[in-house]
Design a protein around this motif. Structure first.
Motif, PDB file in Angstrom:
ATOM      1  N   SER A   1      30.003   3.123  11.369  1.00 23.03           N
ATOM      2  CA  SER A   1      30.541   2.078  10.508  1.00 23.03           C
ATOM      3  C   SER A   1      31.747   2.607   9.740  1.00 23.03           C
ATOM      4  O   SER A   1      32.019   3.811   9.706  1.00 23.03           O
ATOM      5  CB  SER A   1      29.457   1.601   9.534  1.00 23.03           C
ATOM      6  N   ASP A   2      32.488   1.709   9.090  1.00 21.15           N
ATOM      7  CA  ASP A   2      33.610   2.119   8.244  1.00 21.15           C
ATOM      8  C   ASP A   2      33.204   2.157   6.780  1.00 21.15           C
ATOM      9  O   ASP A   2      34.052   2.217   5.891  1.00 21.15           O
ATOM     10  CB  ASP A   2      34.802   1.176   8.428  1.00 21.15           C
ATOM     11  N   GLN A   3      31.897   2.145   6.511  1.00 24.78           N
ATOM     12  CA  GLN A   3      31.388   2.159   5.148  1.00 24.78           C
ATOM     13  C   GLN A   3      30.561   3.424   4.886  1.00 24.78           C
ATOM     14  O   GLN A   3      30.072   4.064   5.814  1.00 24.78           O
ATOM     15  CB  GLN A   3      30.512   0.925   4.880  1.00 24.78           C
ATOM     16  N   VAL A   4      30.432   3.755   3.597  1.00 21.59           N
ATOM     17  CA  VAL A   4      29.494   4.804   3.182  1.00 21.59           C
ATOM     18  C   VAL A   4      28.144   4.136   2.960  1.00 21.59           C
ATOM     19  O   VAL A   4      28.027   3.181   2.186  1.00 21.59           O
ATOM     20  CB  VAL A   4      29.962   5.480   1.881  1.00 21.59           C
ATOM     21  N   GLN A   5      27.130   4.627   3.646  1.00 24.94           N
ATOM     22  CA  GLN A   5      25.802   4.030   3.550  1.00 24.94           C
ATOM     23  C   GLN A   5      24.841   5.006   2.881  1.00 24.94           C
ATOM     24  O   GLN A   5      24.864   6.205   3.164  1.00 24.94           O
ATOM     25  CB  GLN A   5      25.295   3.633   4.937  1.00 24.94           C
ATOM     26  N   ILE A   6      24.018   4.473   1.992  1.00 24.81           N
ATOM     27  CA  ILE A   6      23.057   5.269   1.236  1.00 24.81           C
ATOM     28  C   ILE A   6      21.641   4.808   1.583  1.00 24.81           C
ATOM     29  O   ILE A   6      21.341   3.617   1.525  1.00 24.81           O
ATOM     30  CB  ILE A   6      23.267   5.108  -0.285  1.00 24.81           C
ATOM     31  N   TYR A   7      20.783   5.748   1.957  1.00 23.49           N
ATOM     32  CA  TYR A   7      19.367   5.470   2.208  1.00 23.49           C
ATOM     33  C   TYR A   7      18.566   6.300   1.204  1.00 23.49           C
ATOM     34  O   TYR A   7      18.645   7.523   1.196  1.00 23.49           O
ATOM     35  CB  TYR A   7      18.992   5.832   3.641  1.00 23.49           C
ATOM     36  N   LEU A   8      17.796   5.624   0.382  1.00 30.36           N
ATOM     37  CA  LEU A   8      17.143   6.280  -0.746  1.00 30.36           C
ATOM     38  C   LEU A   8      15.641   6.020  -0.700  1.00 30.36           C
ATOM     39  O   LEU A   8      15.195   4.882  -0.517  1.00 30.36           O
ATOM     40  CB  LEU A   8      17.724   5.739  -2.056  1.00 30.36           C
ATOM     41  N   VAL A   9      14.853   7.083  -0.866  1.00 29.30           N
ATOM     42  CA  VAL A   9      13.397   6.989  -0.938  1.00 29.30           C
ATOM     43  C   VAL A   9      12.940   7.742  -2.180  1.00 29.30           C
ATOM     44  O   VAL A   9      13.314   8.900  -2.378  1.00 29.30           O
ATOM     45  CB  VAL A   9      12.716   7.583   0.315  1.00 29.30           C
ATOM     46  N   TYR A  10      12.150   7.076  -3.031  1.00 27.31           N
ATOM     47  CA  TYR A  10      11.658   7.733  -4.238  1.00 27.31           C
ATOM     48  C   TYR A  10      10.289   7.162  -4.607  1.00 27.31           C
ATOM     49  O   TYR A  10       9.888   6.101  -4.095  1.00 27.31           O
ATOM     50  CB  TYR A  10      12.651   7.600  -5.398  1.00 27.31           C
ATOM     51  N   PRO A  11       9.522   7.817  -5.481  1.00 30.99           N
ATOM     52  CA  PRO A  11       8.160   7.371  -5.802  1.00 30.99           C
ATOM     53  C   PRO A  11       8.135   5.967  -6.388  1.00 30.99           C
ATOM     54  O   PRO A  11       9.010   5.573  -7.166  1.00 30.99           O
ATOM     55  CB  PRO A  11       7.677   8.404  -6.833  1.00 30.99           C
ATOM     56  N   GLN A  12       7.107   5.204  -5.997  1.00 31.44           N
ATOM     57  CA  GLN A  12       6.996   3.824  -6.468  1.00 31.44           C
ATOM     58  C   GLN A  12       6.617   3.766  -7.945  1.00 31.44           C
ATOM     59  O   GLN A  12       7.140   2.948  -8.705  1.00 31.44           O
ATOM     60  CB  GLN A  12       5.953   3.071  -5.639  1.00 31.44           C
ATOM     61  N   GLN A  13       5.704   4.629  -8.382  1.00 31.45           N
ATOM     62  CA  GLN A  13       5.272   4.636  -9.776  1.00 31.45           C
ATOM     63  C   GLN A  13       6.287   5.413 -10.606  1.00 31.45           C
ATOM     64  O   GLN A  13       6.156   6.605 -10.830  1.00 31.45           O
ATOM     65  CB  GLN A  13       3.862   5.256  -9.885  1.00 31.45           C
TER      66      GLN A  13
ATOM     67  N   SER B   1       0.817  -1.211   0.000  1.00 28.37           N
ATOM     68  CA  SER B   1       0.000   0.000   0.000  1.00 28.37           C
ATOM     69  C   SER B   1       0.852   1.262   0.000  1.00 28.37           C
ATOM     70  O   SER B   1       0.353   2.345  -0.195  1.00 28.37           O
ATOM     71  CB  SER B   1      -0.927   0.009   1.224  1.00 28.37           C
ATOM     72  N   SER B   2       2.173   1.137   0.223  1.00 29.33           N
ATOM     73  CA  SER B   2       3.052   2.297   0.274  1.00 29.33           C
ATOM     74  C   SER B   2       3.247   2.879  -1.116  1.00 29.33           C
ATOM     75  O   SER B   2       3.325   2.158  -2.105  1.00 29.33           O
ATOM     76  CB  SER B   2       4.411   1.903   0.866  1.00 29.33           C
ATOM     77  N   SER B   3       3.323   4.214  -1.194  1.00 25.69           N
ATOM     78  CA  SER B   3       3.552   4.879  -2.477  1.00 25.69           C
ATOM     79  C   SER B   3       5.027   5.209  -2.681  1.00 25.69           C
ATOM     80  O   SER B   3       5.394   5.809  -3.673  1.00 25.69           O
ATOM     81  CB  SER B   3       2.732   6.180  -2.543  1.00 25.69           C
ATOM     82  N   LYS B   4       5.892   4.819  -1.736  1.00 26.06           N
ATOM     83  CA  LYS B   4       7.314   5.113  -1.824  1.00 26.06           C
ATOM     84  C   LYS B   4       8.126   3.818  -1.842  1.00 26.06           C
ATOM     85  O   LYS B   4       7.761   2.825  -1.217  1.00 26.06           O
ATOM     86  CB  LYS B   4       7.759   5.960  -0.626  1.00 26.06           C
ATOM     87  N   LEU B   5       9.233   3.846  -2.559  1.00 25.02           N
ATOM     88  CA  LEU B   5      10.189   2.751  -2.545  1.00 25.02           C
ATOM     89  C   LEU B   5      11.389   3.153  -1.693  1.00 25.02           C
ATOM     90  O   LEU B   5      11.907   4.263  -1.820  1.00 25.02           O
ATOM     91  CB  LEU B   5      10.657   2.420  -3.970  1.00 25.02           C
ATOM     92  N   LYS B   6      11.831   2.241  -0.832  1.00 25.42           N
ATOM     93  CA  LYS B   6      12.963   2.510   0.043  1.00 25.42           C
ATOM     94  C   LYS B   6      14.072   1.508  -0.253  1.00 25.42           C
ATOM     95  O   LYS B   6      13.822   0.314  -0.337  1.00 25.42           O
ATOM     96  CB  LYS B   6      12.540   2.408   1.512  1.00 25.42           C
ATOM     97  N   GLN B   7      15.284   2.014  -0.392  1.00 29.74           N
ATOM     98  CA  GLN B   7      16.425   1.166  -0.683  1.00 29.74           C
ATOM     99  C   GLN B   7      17.608   1.586   0.177  1.00 29.74           C
ATOM    100  O   GLN B   7      17.766   2.760   0.506  1.00 29.74           O
ATOM    101  CB  GLN B   7      16.806   1.244  -2.168  1.00 29.74           C
ATOM    102  N   GLU B   8      18.444   0.604   0.535  1.00 31.98           N
ATOM    103  CA  GLU B   8      19.639   0.867   1.328  1.00 31.98           C
ATOM    104  C   GLU B   8      20.836   0.206   0.659  1.00 31.98           C
ATOM    105  O   GLU B   8      20.739  -0.898   0.134  1.00 31.98           O
ATOM    106  CB  GLU B   8      19.472   0.326   2.752  1.00 31.98           C
ATOM    107  N   TYR B   9      21.967   0.907   0.671  1.00 36.44           N
ATOM    108  CA  TYR B   9      23.199   0.397   0.091  1.00 36.44           C
ATOM    109  C   TYR B   9      24.354   0.703   1.031  1.00 36.44           C
ATOM    110  O   TYR B   9      24.313   1.670   1.794  1.00 36.44           O
ATOM    111  CB  TYR B   9      23.486   1.049  -1.268  1.00 36.44           C
ATOM    112  N   ALA B  10      25.403  -0.113   0.954  1.00 35.09           N
ATOM    113  CA  ALA B  10      26.625   0.127   1.730  1.00 35.09           C
ATOM    114  C   ALA B  10      27.825  -0.118   0.829  1.00 35.09           C
ATOM    115  O   ALA B  10      27.855  -1.077   0.052  1.00 35.09           O
ATOM    116  CB  ALA B  10      26.673  -0.790   2.953  1.00 35.09           C
ATOM    117  N   PHE B  11      28.825   0.779   0.931  1.00 35.34           N
ATOM    118  CA  PHE B  11      29.999   0.705   0.073  1.00 35.34           C
ATOM    119  C   PHE B  11      31.258   0.869   0.918  1.00 35.34           C
ATOM    120  O   PHE B  11      31.321   1.729   1.787  1.00 35.34           O
ATOM    121  CB  PHE B  11      29.966   1.807  -0.992  1.00 35.34           C
ATOM    122  N   ALA B  12      32.267   0.044   0.624  1.00 38.76           N
ATOM    123  CA  ALA B  12      33.536   0.099   1.342  1.00 38.76           C
ATOM    124  C   ALA B  12      34.602   0.768   0.475  1.00 38.76           C
ATOM    125  O   ALA B  12      34.496   0.795  -0.753  1.00 38.76           O
ATOM    126  CB  ALA B  12      33.975  -1.311   1.739  1.00 38.76           C
TER     127      ALA B  12
END
Length: 256
Positions: free
Chosen positions: A88-100, A56-67
């Motif tokens: 942490s010793d990594q660069v972490q990305i948290y991304l939210v954008y429209p599902q459609q 039912s959510s209208s947003k997509l959420k994604q997480e990434y980690a890079f060393a």
């Protein structure tokens, strides 16, 4: 013991593919009355409810980690970007954008030569969580996106904003761990720069209109300023008519 067709019907029912009525109708074709349907009704409902909540959510959420990342190259058109510190010793990305979203316009992320590249034409919300270590380059193209840059452990920082709307909000917090070079290229976006009191500053602010507003006071362009202190921040701002607010050194800025 149930035969293969009956086992398959039970599996389809448990996965929520068949309803209770559909499963009962299929079993009646085998001249059997499926007693398990009444007993399994509650577990089936508890399985489907979380799925309904997720979809039912209208947003997509994604997480990434890079060393082993030393530099960031980020390009956005709309939305908001935030920089914070992590443990942490990594660069972490948290991304939210429209599902459609058209697949052709999805955000692009890749790593090349220890540089993390991110590009998005969507109105997304990006949170970059950085490790507690010194990094090399940050190249940030905001477009008309807002920015909350509370943690910037970079030696060279370039921030570009192409919007001609004053509603954009750019907030930057400098660091006093090492000397930094900060270059801003703006149109009308207001900028709020927070400089630690013990940090030195040497800067130049220039406007294509010949006049600036620095700390709510009109100044001629170019405007040169400096402040004694540790770990100099070399500041260069080029703008059309963006109002500039500098906190932490407002009483020490002077024209050279």
């Amino acid at each position: 013991m149930a035969q293969e067709p009956q086992k398959r019907l039970i599996e389809l029912y448990e996965k929520g593919i068949l309803t209770k009525e559909e499963a009962r109708a299929c079993f009646l074709e085998f001249d059997e009355e499926p007693d398990f349907l009444v007993e399994e009704e509650k577990p089936r409902l508890s399985f489907t409810l979380p799925r309904l909540k997720i979809f039912s959510s209208s947003k997509l959420k994604q997480e990434y980690a890079f060393a082993d990342i030393e530099s960031l190259f980020i390009s956005m058109s709309e939305g908001k970007v935030s920089f914070v510190k992590n443990k942490s010793d990594q660069v972490q990305i948290y991304l939210v954008y429209p599902q459609q979203t058209n697949q052709a316009f999805l955000p692009q992320i890749y790593v090349e030569n220890q540089g993390l590249h991110f590009a998005s034409n969507l109105p997304c919300h990006l949170t970059v969580s950085l490790p507690e270590q010194w990094m090399s380059i940050l190249n940030l193209d905001l477009g008309r996106a807002d920015a909350r840059l509370d943690y910037l452990p970079f030696e060279d920082i370039s921030i570009h904003s192409s919007t001609d709307k004053k509603q954009q909000d750019i907030r930057i917090t400098a660091m006093n761990l090492m000397s930094q070079h900060l270059f801003l290229q703006l149109v009308q976006a207001p900028v709020y720069l927070q400089v630690p009191k013990q940090q030195g500053l040497r800067g130049k602010v220039e406007s294509s209109t010949g006049q600036l507003v620095v700390n709510r006071k009109k100044k001629p362009s170019p405007y040169f300023c400096e402040k004694k202190g540790d770990c100099l921040l070399y500041l260069h701002i080029k703008t059309v008519n963006s109002p500039i607010s500098v906190k932490g050194v407002q009483h020490a800025i002077r024209i050279l």
